[in-house]
Design a protein around this motif. Sequence first.
Motif, short mmCIF file in Angstrom:
data_model
loop_
_atom_site.label_atom_id
_atom_site.label_comp_id
_atom_site.label_asym_id
_atom_site.label_seq_id
_atom_site.Cartn_x
_atom_site.Cartn_y
_atom_site.Cartn_z
N ALA A 121 0.83 -1.20 0.00
CA ALA A 121 0.00 0.00 0.00
C ALA A 121 0.87 1.26 0.00
N TRP A 153 -16.19 0.00 -10.69
CA TRP A 153 -16.17 -1.16 -9.79
C TRP A 153 -16.54 -2.44 -10.54
N PHE A 184 -9.06 -5.02 2.36
CA PHE A 184 -8.30 -3.97 3.02
C PHE A 184 -7.40 -3.15 2.10
N GLY A 186 -7.93 -1.53 -0.66
CA GLY A 186 -8.52 -0.27 -1.10
C GLY A 186 -8.40 0.83 -0.07
N PRO A 187 -8.89 0.60 1.17
CA PRO A 187 -8.74 1.63 2.20
C PRO A 187 -7.28 1.98 2.51
N LEU A 188 -6.40 0.97 2.50
CA LEU A 188 -4.99 1.24 2.78
C LEU A 188 -4.37 2.12 1.70
N CYS A 189 -4.67 1.81 0.44
CA CYS A 189 -4.13 2.62 -0.66
C CYS A 189 -4.76 4.01 -0.66
N GLY A 190 -6.03 4.09 -0.27
CA GLY A 190 -6.66 5.40 -0.15
C GLY A 190 -5.91 6.27 0.85
N LEU A 191 -5.43 5.65 1.94
CA LEU A 191 -4.66 6.39 2.94
C LEU A 191 -3.31 6.83 2.39
N ARG A 200 -7.22 13.72 -2.94
CA ARG A 200 -7.67 14.74 -2.00
C ARG A 200 -8.28 15.90 -2.77
#
Length: 208
Positions: A121, A153, A184, A186-191, A200
């Motif tokens: 990530a 998607w 997980f 997706g959220p990790l890469c989003g961070l 952003r």
Amino acid sequence: MSLRSVPAALPARLLQLVLGLFLYGIGIALMVLAHVGVAPWDVLSQGIASSSPLSFGLATNVVGAVVLLLWWPLRQKPGVGTVLNVLMIGPSAQLGLTLLPAPEGLALRIATFAGGMLLLALATGLYIGARLGPGPRDGLMTGLHARTGWPIWQVRSLIEGSALLLGWLLGGNVGLGTVAFAMFIGPLCGLTLGWFGIGRPQPAPRAP
């Protein structure tokens, strides 16, 4: 605040790109060594490697090159980051598989997989944040989306589902790690992408 919104100089961006791609391969290697299941595209590379003379790293290169060829009818334009993605991730993953020890015991294997996913990530944020071209799989997804009008998607699910099924049929390692990755990453890469200013909202320009 992001770590860096847009890397200022091309040498710095290239260094960030190369570091990100190298760490991406190491992250893959850690997840493979954990032997609890891997990401869909890595299942495909494992399947090809298990049913051919190719190593895992070389199979990863071949998969990336074939996906890149699929850009041609979709009229996608690769960048230097796209080409280096195809060339670097396979060898760095193979290097990790060669040098890193395989964990023993379920707890250590799970920890190794989690560490590999976290590293992957971070590496994603690095190489995409360099803004030198998307990976071949990302370009295939956006190209199919543009040509078919299907939601992102749906296109992503179709592509990764196909890679997962084919890899599993060829003998790739599907397990709980595969499910964890799908949930997980997706959220990790989003961070991590947010750390490099990707995804952003940009501040509105001030009125003169």
